[in-house]
Design an enzyme around this catalytic site. Structure first.
Site, mmCIF file in Angstrom:
data_model
loop_
_atom_site.group_PDB
_atom_site.id
_atom_site.type_symbol
_atom_site.label_atom_id
_atom_site.label_comp_id
_atom_site.label_asym_id
_atom_site.label_seq_id
_atom_site.Cartn_x
_atom_site.Cartn_y
_atom_site.Cartn_z
ATOM 1 C CB SER A 281 -12.623 5.424 -8.524
ATOM 2 O OG SER A 281 -11.026 5.043 -8.244
ATOM 3 C CG HIS B 22 -5.663 9.044 -12.390
ATOM 4 N ND1 HIS B 22 -5.125 8.869 -11.192
ATOM 5 C CD2 HIS B 22 -6.752 8.126 -12.486
ATOM 6 C CE1 HIS B 22 -5.400 7.565 -10.631
ATOM 7 N NE2 HIS B 22 -6.457 7.178 -11.622
ATOM 8 C CG ASP C 147 -10.150 4.738 -4.822
ATOM 9 O OD1 ASP C 147 -11.175 4.377 -5.761
ATOM 10 O OD2 ASP C 147 -9.066 4.756 -5.110
ATOM 11 N NE ARG D 197 -15.088 1.015 -9.576
ATOM 12 C CZ ARG D 197 -14.188 1.841 -10.086
ATOM 13 N NH1 ARG D 197 -13.500 2.310 -9.217
ATOM 14 N NH2 ARG D 197 -14.227 1.937 -11.245
ATOM 15 C CE LYS E 115 -6.735 6.475 -7.220
ATOM 16 N NZ LYS E 115 -8.094 5.732 -7.416
HETATM 17 N N1 URA Z 1 -8.401 4.798 -12.146
HETATM 18 C C1 URA Z 1 -8.719 4.945 -10.745
HETATM 19 O O1 URA Z 1 -8.200 5.428 -10.052
HETATM 20 N N2 URA Z 1 -10.131 4.329 -10.674
HETATM 21 C C2 URA Z 1 -10.769 3.997 -11.880
HETATM 22 O O2 URA Z 1 -12.022 3.530 -11.380
HETATM 23 C C3 URA Z 1 -10.184 3.877 -12.982
HETATM 24 C C4 URA Z 1 -8.958 4.301 -13.204
#
Ligand code: URA
Length: 435
Positions: free
Chosen positions: A183, A82, A161, A168, A187
């Site tokens: 966040s 990620h 999220d 946000r 996930k």
């Molecule tokens: N990627 C995400 O999933 N969340 C964030 O807050 C920033 C990048």
């Protein structure tokens, strides 16, 4: 307990207990705590921060209120990656199929564009028909057929999220370290993975502008991952200049296809191989980074990675005709060339300003209900280190909104700095943090 008191407590800089975090967040999910209260809470967190313990409580409630996918019936190491968010960062689109072709199962839960940064889901949705809201069964079925699948947080998985992310994005609260950590990790910890590599971006185009805050974010995510039993590695990487030449959803899909067919820009290939080789060592497929890079470069060269990408697009409902007719990705955009107003070496291109210019052209959201223009964005013709003369074309804007061109042009030209000598080459991977 009252939501009001929890907001006030956070506003005044006090730490929340696990019970308070649970009350507030589950209330938000059920609709008992209103969007405007959560917006105020998010701002209080952005200004006051959270302790590592509170960030752990937040992540925990975000994971617990959704399902955790059970992938035990799919053979192979399950490792994901990620990014904390960048400009022109299409690495996830390339890495998921590339890693699948190397034998890693990549169950990727991705995000949408946040602030000036792009999002993997928005990019994929520029492929006509591509479905980014898969049910758990659909997600698993694509995964078992092709080894990679990309979907978003849903009513089922990390539902908090999904709701927090949208708020946000429009309340200037994206840059907060605990909110980013919660966040991303909520996930990823719902995916049923054993290993995770996080690309923590630092620089003008990232949420973390300096190395110290990037390290803090990296360390907190590595700690949270490890406490959930997921081997987590964070690579801190440079995000001062847009990655590759394309910024904007469909433009980035096109550039990803270029990389997967062996024609992509050097910085994207370098970063993809660096993150990918960390994934290979985490999954136990390779012992060291160098052999990992060689293996991945070979899988691009022989077409295996591209084959997986085509399979994933087909299985997720995308129109595979884009592979023969890439123009299907950009049918409506106006092309406007932007020329240099100075002469010299391009010393730097501020990625944050380029990301914002791309947003202004229609590639990002201004409000929660904004509809993005998937074809909008910026295609660079020059990058840092190139010599340009006055009036040389430096990039092309793609947009359907003519009125956005003048302000976006000003912002883009402000992003450029020139010098008499070429700047030193920057290292992509600055540091790697693990337990
Ligand atoms: N990627 C995400 O999933 N969340 C964030 O807050 C920033 C990048």
């Amino acid at each position: 307990m009252r939501a009001y008191d929890i907001i006030k407590k956070k506003r005044d800089g006090f730490g929340l207990t696990e019970a308070e975090m649970d009350f507030f967040m589950t209330g938000f999910l059920k609709g008992d705590v209103a969007d405007y209260q959560v917006s105020a809470f998010l701002m209080a967190v952005a200004l006051r921060g959270m302790t590592p313990e509170e960030t752990g409580f937040l992540t925990d409630v975000m994971v617990r209120t959704g399902s955790v996918i059970d992938l035990s019936d799919i053979a192979g190491p399950k490792v994901d990656k990620h990014s904390t968010g960048g400009v022109g960062d299409k690495v996830s689109l390339i890495l998921a199929p590339l890693m699948a072709s190397a034998g890693v199962i990549v169950p990727m839960m991705a995000g949408r564009g946040l602030g000036h940064t792009g999002g993997t889901l928005d990019k994929l949705e520029s492929i006509p028909g591509f479905k980014t809201e898969l049910s758990v069964d659909e997600f698993k079925s694509v995964l078992s057929e092709t080894g990679c699948a990309i979907t978003g947080a849903s009513e089922d998985i990390s539902p908090l999220d999904r709701k927090l992310y949208a708020l946000r994005d429009v309340t200037a609260t994206v840059e907060s370290i605990p909110l980013i950590a919660g966040s991303i990790m909520s996930k990823k910890l719902s995916e049923g993975i054993q290993g995770l590599v996080i690309d923590v971006k630092v620089g003008s185009g990232a949420f973390m502008k300096d190395l110290e805050s990037a390290r803090e974010l990296a360390e907190i995510m590595v700690d949270i991952g490890s406490s959930f039993g997921v081997e987590t590695i964070a690579a801190i990487t440079d995000m001062n200049e847009p990655l590759g030449m394309a910024v904007g959803n469909s433009l980035e899909v096109r550039e990803s296809i270029d990389v997967l067919t062996g024609k992509g820009p050097e910085d994207i290939i370098d970063l993809t191989l660096s993150i990918g080789s960390l994934m290979l060592t985490t999954s136990g497929i390779e012992k060291d980074i160098e052999s990992g890079r060689l293996r991945l470069a070979k899988l691009i060269k022989d077409g295996s990675a591209f084959g997986r990408f085509k399979d994933m697009v087909r299985l997720q409902g995308g129109n595979i005709k884009i592979f023969e007719r890439p123009s299907l990705l950009h049918s409506t955009c106006l092309s406007i060339e932007i020329s240099s107003e100075e002469e010299g070496y391009i010393n730097s291109i501020d990625a944050g300003l380029v990301g914002t210019a791309s947003m202004m052209l229609g590639a990002g959201r201004v409000r929660m209900d904004s509809v993005i223009d998937h074809t909008a964005g910026i295609l660079l013709s020059r990058k840092t280190g190139d010599y340009v003369k006055k009036d040389d074309v430096i990039c092309t804007f793609c947009t359907s909104d003519e009125g956005s061109v003048a302000p976006a042009k000003k912002m883009f030209l402000d992003a450029l700095r020139y010098s008499a000598a070429p700047p030193a080459k920057r290292k992509m991977v600055i540091d790697v943090i693990k337990k």
